[in-house]
Design a protein around this motif. Structure first.
Motif, PDB file in Angstrom:
ATOM      1  N   THR A 132       1.161  -4.174  13.030  1.00 29.85           N
ATOM      2  CA  THR A 132       1.731  -5.307  12.307  1.00 29.85           C
ATOM      3  C   THR A 132       0.816  -5.757  11.174  1.00 29.85           C
ATOM      4  OG1 THR A 132       2.854  -6.054  14.312  1.00 29.85           O
ATOM      5  CG2 THR A 132       2.595  -7.653  12.538  1.00 29.85           C
ATOM      6  N   GLY A 133       1.419  -5.881   9.967  1.00 31.81           N
ATOM      7  CA  GLY A 133       0.666  -6.334   8.804  1.00 31.81           C
ATOM      8  C   GLY A 133       1.208  -5.735   7.531  1.00 31.81           C
ATOM      9  N   GLY A 134       1.126  -6.471   6.435  1.00 27.98           N
ATOM     10  CA  GLY A 134       1.660  -5.980   5.169  1.00 27.98           C
ATOM     11  C   GLY A 134       3.169  -5.810   5.255  1.00 27.98           C
ATOM     12  N   ASN A 135       3.648  -4.607   4.898  1.00 27.34           N
ATOM     13  CA  ASN A 135       5.078  -4.331   4.981  1.00 27.34           C
ATOM     14  C   ASN A 135       5.545  -4.013   6.394  1.00 27.34           C
ATOM     15  OD1 ASN A 135       5.158  -4.456   2.156  1.00 27.34           O
ATOM     16  ND2 ASN A 135       4.815  -2.257   1.936  1.00 27.34           N
ATOM     17  N   ILE A 136       4.605  -3.741   7.290  1.00 26.90           N
ATOM     18  CA  ILE A 136       4.948  -3.195   8.599  1.00 26.90           C
ATOM     19  C   ILE A 136       5.119  -4.322   9.625  1.00 26.90           C
ATOM     20  CG2 ILE A 136       4.280  -1.559  10.393  1.00 26.90           C
ATOM     21  CD1 ILE A 136       4.770  -0.339   7.609  1.00 26.90           C
ATOM     22  N   PHE A 137       6.189  -4.220  10.438  1.00 25.37           N
ATOM     23  CA  PHE A 137       6.409  -5.175  11.512  1.00 25.37           C
ATOM     24  C   PHE A 137       6.833  -4.432  12.778  1.00 25.37           C
ATOM     25  CE2 PHE A 137      10.405  -4.649   9.300  1.00 25.37           C
ATOM     26  CZ  PHE A 137      11.391  -4.668  10.280  1.00 25.37           C
ATOM     27  N   THR A 138       6.631  -5.082  13.903  1.00 26.17           N
ATOM     28  CA  THR A 138       7.000  -4.500  15.200  1.00 26.17           C
ATOM     29  C   THR A 138       7.981  -5.437  15.893  1.00 26.17           C
ATOM     30  OG1 THR A 138       5.090  -5.534  16.286  1.00 26.17           O
ATOM     31  CG2 THR A 138       4.797  -3.302  15.423  1.00 26.17           C
ATOM     32  N   TYR A 139       8.767  -4.874  16.835  1.00 25.21           N
ATOM     33  CA  TYR A 139       9.857  -5.670  17.398  1.00 25.21           C
ATOM     34  C   TYR A 139      10.431  -5.009  18.648  1.00 25.21           C
ATOM     35  CZ  TYR A 139      12.587  -2.236  14.683  1.00 25.21           C
ATOM     36  OH  TYR A 139      13.093  -1.073  14.154  1.00 25.21           O
ATOM     37  N   ASN A 140      11.180  -5.813  19.411  1.00 24.73           N
ATOM     38  CA  ASN A 140      12.045  -5.350  20.505  1.00 24.73           C
ATOM     39  C   ASN A 140      11.319  -4.554  21.588  1.00 24.73           C
ATOM     40  OD1 ASN A 140      14.264  -6.641  19.494  1.00 24.73           O
ATOM     41  ND2 ASN A 140      15.147  -4.829  18.506  1.00 24.73           N
ATOM     42  N   ALA A 141      10.222  -5.082  22.087  1.00 28.60           N
ATOM     43  CA  ALA A 141       9.556  -4.461  23.246  1.00 28.60           C
ATOM     44  C   ALA A 141      10.400  -4.642  24.498  1.00 28.60           C
ATOM     45  CB  ALA A 141       8.182  -5.091  23.450  1.00 28.60           C
ATOM     46  N   HIS A 142      10.485  -3.601  25.311  1.00 26.25           N
ATOM     47  CA  HIS A 142      11.143  -3.709  26.610  1.00 26.25           C
ATOM     48  C   HIS A 142      10.653  -2.601  27.522  1.00 26.25           C
ATOM     49  CE1 HIS A 142      14.093  -1.320  24.145  1.00 26.25           C
ATOM     50  NE2 HIS A 142      13.928  -0.507  25.165  1.00 26.25           N
ATOM     51  N   ALA A 143      10.904  -2.770  28.810  1.00 22.45           N
ATOM     52  CA  ALA A 143      10.369  -1.854  29.815  1.00 22.45           C
ATOM     53  C   ALA A 143      11.343  -0.740  30.147  1.00 22.45           C
ATOM     54  CB  ALA A 143      10.005  -2.623  31.082  1.00 22.45           C
ATOM     55  N   HIS A 144      10.782   0.330  30.738  1.00 19.75           N
ATOM     56  CA  HIS A 144      11.534   1.484  31.226  1.00 19.75           C
ATOM     57  C   HIS A 144      11.126   1.706  32.682  1.00 19.75           C
ATOM     58  CE1 HIS A 144      12.650   2.737  27.046  1.00 19.75           C
ATOM     59  NE2 HIS A 144      11.517   2.097  26.779  1.00 19.75           N
ATOM     60  N   PRO A 145      11.632   0.880  33.600  1.00 24.58           N
ATOM     61  CA  PRO A 145      11.150   0.949  34.986  1.00 24.58           C
ATOM     62  C   PRO A 145      11.492   2.251  35.695  1.00 24.58           C
ATOM     63  CG  PRO A 145      13.040  -0.516  34.806  1.00 24.58           C
ATOM     64  CD  PRO A 145      12.620  -0.191  33.409  1.00 24.58           C
ATOM     65  N   GLY A 146      12.474   3.006  35.185  1.00 24.61           N
ATOM     66  CA  GLY A 146      12.839   4.265  35.816  1.00 24.61           C
ATOM     67  C   GLY A 146      11.946   5.426  35.457  1.00 24.61           C
ATOM     68  N   ILE A 147      11.019   5.220  34.524  1.00 21.75           N
ATOM     69  CA  ILE A 147      10.141   6.291  34.071  1.00 21.75           C
ATOM     70  C   ILE A 147       8.797   6.168  34.773  1.00 21.75           C
ATOM     71  CG2 ILE A 147       8.921   7.265  32.090  1.00 21.75           C
ATOM     72  CD1 ILE A 147      11.253   6.490  30.372  1.00 21.75           C
ATOM     73  N   ALA A 148       8.362   7.262  35.365  1.00 26.57           N
ATOM     74  CA  ALA A 148       7.092   7.258  36.091  1.00 26.57           C
ATOM     75  C   ALA A 148       5.922   7.147  35.129  1.00 26.57           C
ATOM     76  CB  ALA A 148       6.965   8.537  36.923  1.00 26.57           C
ATOM     77  N   GLY A 149       4.932   6.369  35.515  1.00 28.84           N
ATOM     78  CA  GLY A 149       3.721   6.203  34.734  1.00 28.84           C
ATOM     79  C   GLY A 149       2.684   5.489  35.569  1.00 28.84           C
ATOM     80  N   PRO A 150       1.487   5.337  35.048  1.00 32.02           N
ATOM     81  CA  PRO A 150       0.448   4.635  35.805  1.00 32.02           C
ATOM     82  C   PRO A 150       0.694   3.133  35.916  1.00 32.02           C
ATOM     83  CG  PRO A 150      -0.349   5.275  33.629  1.00 32.02           C
ATOM     84  CD  PRO A 150       0.981   5.926  33.799  1.00 32.02           C
ATOM     85  N   GLY A 151       1.696   2.639  35.210  1.00 31.83           N
ATOM     86  CA  GLY A 151       2.070   1.232  35.282  1.00 31.83           C
ATOM     87  C   GLY A 151       3.513   1.091  34.858  1.00 31.83           C
ATOM     88  N   LEU A 152       3.911  -0.130  34.510  1.00 28.85           N
ATOM     89  CA  LEU A 152       5.252  -0.366  33.982  1.00 28.85           C
ATOM     90  C   LEU A 152       5.292   0.149  32.549  1.00 28.85           C
ATOM     91  CD1 LEU A 152       8.057  -1.712  34.409  1.00 28.85           C
ATOM     92  CD2 LEU A 152       7.055  -3.803  33.443  1.00 28.85           C
ATOM     93  N   VAL A 153       6.154   1.141  32.290  1.00 28.33           N
ATOM     94  CA  VAL A 153       6.237   1.748  30.961  1.00 28.33           C
ATOM     95  C   VAL A 153       7.007   0.811  30.027  1.00 28.33           C
ATOM     96  CG1 VAL A 153       7.112   3.690  29.617  1.00 28.33           C
ATOM     97  CG2 VAL A 153       6.093   4.078  31.878  1.00 28.33           C
TER      98      VAL A 153
END
Length: 368
Positions: A317-338
């Motif tokens: 995030t910064g300048g022209n760049i922005f981030t948005y719409n984070a959400h989880a994928h609980p059905g995907i295996a990983g070392p934590g909540l993806v």
């Protein structure tokens, strides 16, 4: 005497204090956030897919980024605006076909993950690619929401948007639908059904199956302020009878009774079962163009959601760049909540200068 007086006051406060929608006396062992790390596997998977030029019609970048497990174990990735094509040796993207290049831009696509590889799915033909959920005309299009599987059929929520003027921002949400796809034929829906759309709630932000119900999370988007709404349907299919969470914590069959559960959520967010409770993941929309991804916890899938905690600050995030719409994928295996989030630019030419901008990022959130 003081202790007795204090106890009396606490009881009195509890009787007169307003309760949030869905408030409950349920108690549980709420999960506690510990740490966030980059999900190396998914980061590598999408980087390799995006840069791979062995096919000229596959995925090079997108947003939306929902997922659902298909019957048989494959993972279906669900995208909204998507670039298809090749990547130049310098990491740039060729112009779109309409401008004499080779890049294709579609409003929605799929990708199927199997054995560490992604296969891009779109409608139409390789010579004339189309969205898997095609628009009715040039002034309408569909952006994807969350999905579920019911009776072996994939049900994907979509929001239809429409253009009403000539300006760059002259477009608006129009309605909600659910499209049903056969797992063996994902390039076009087998049927499309209207979803409740009468009260300006986009019912596509997140879906969570819990017990006898499937919970559908929506957003009432007022621009600077966005409110969570919550519906549920008995069973797995979204074609059942919907009921809506009211301000008093009860459920109504009338969409007009749907209450504003809380503000601060994004257009896409998620509620997932974690440890002994539930975790809400969202970009923090209480701040304009915030780089913060936050988590809330609850003892139920319908709240109240409390213990707001910043779990990650997006470095892009910064300048022209922005981030948005984070959400989880609980059905995907990983070392934590993806968790995934999207990256974009206010300057369209940035997406052709640098293909890495417009791709999802993936995190693992550890809770205990």
């Amino acid at each position: 005497m003081r202790r007795l007086l204090l106890s009396f006051l606490l009881v009195l406060v509890s009787l007169v204090a307003p309760q949030a929608a869905g408030a409950t006396t349920t108690t549980c062992d709420l999960p506690t956030f510990r740490a966030t790390t980059t999900d190396a596997r998914l980061s590598a998977l999408f980087t390799d897919q995006g840069n791979d030029n062995s096919r000229t019609d596959d995925w090079t970048g997108a947003d939306g980024t929902y997922s659902v497990r298909l019957p048989g174990g494959k993972e279906l990735w669900i995208f909204s605006d998507t670039f298809l094509g090749q990547v130049n040796p310098d990491g740039s993207r060729p112009p779109v076909r309409e401008e004499g290049g080779t890049t294709v831009f579609l409003n929605n696509t799929f990708a199927v993950e199997k054995d560490g590889r992604l296969s891009t799915i779109y409608g139409g033909t390789s010579e004339n690619p189309k969205a898997v959920m095609p628009p009715r005309d040039k002034d309408h299009w569909y952006w994807a929401g969350d999905a579920t599987v019911a009776g072996g059929i994939v049900e994907v929520t979509y929001q239809e948007y429409e253009r009403y003027g000539t300006g760059a921002w002259d477009w608006r949400w129009h309605r909600n639908v659910v499209a049903r796809f056969a797992p063996g034929r994902l390039d076009r829906p087998i049927s499309v059904h209207d979803l409740p759309s009468g009260h300006k709630v986009a019912w596509a932000s997140g879906i969570h199956r819990d017990g006898r119900h499937t919970y559908v999370y929506g957003v009432e988007d007022l621009g600077g302020t966005k409110y969570m709404h919550l519906a549920r349907v008995r069973g797995a299919s979204l074609l059942g009878r919907w009921e809506y969470l009211k301000a008093d914590g009860t459920w109504s069959p009338n969409e007009a009774d749907s209450a504003r559960v809380m503000d601060g959520v994004a257009n896409e967010y998620s509620v997932s079962k974690v440890k002994g409770g539930y975790v809400l993941i969202t970009h923090d929309t209480t701040e304009i163009l915030s780089a913060k991804i936050v988590a809330y916890t609850s003892c139920t899938p319908y709240g109240p959601f409390t213990n707001k905690t910043t779990v990650y600050t997006t470095p892009e995030t910064g300048g022209n760049i922005f981030t948005y719409n984070a959400h989880a994928h609980p059905g995907i295996a990983g070392p934590g909540l993806v968790v995934s989030y999207n990256v974009n630019s206010f300057v369209n030419t940035d997406h052709y200068r640098d293909v890495t901008i417009y791709r999802p990022r993936f995190l693992d959130l550890a809770f205990e």
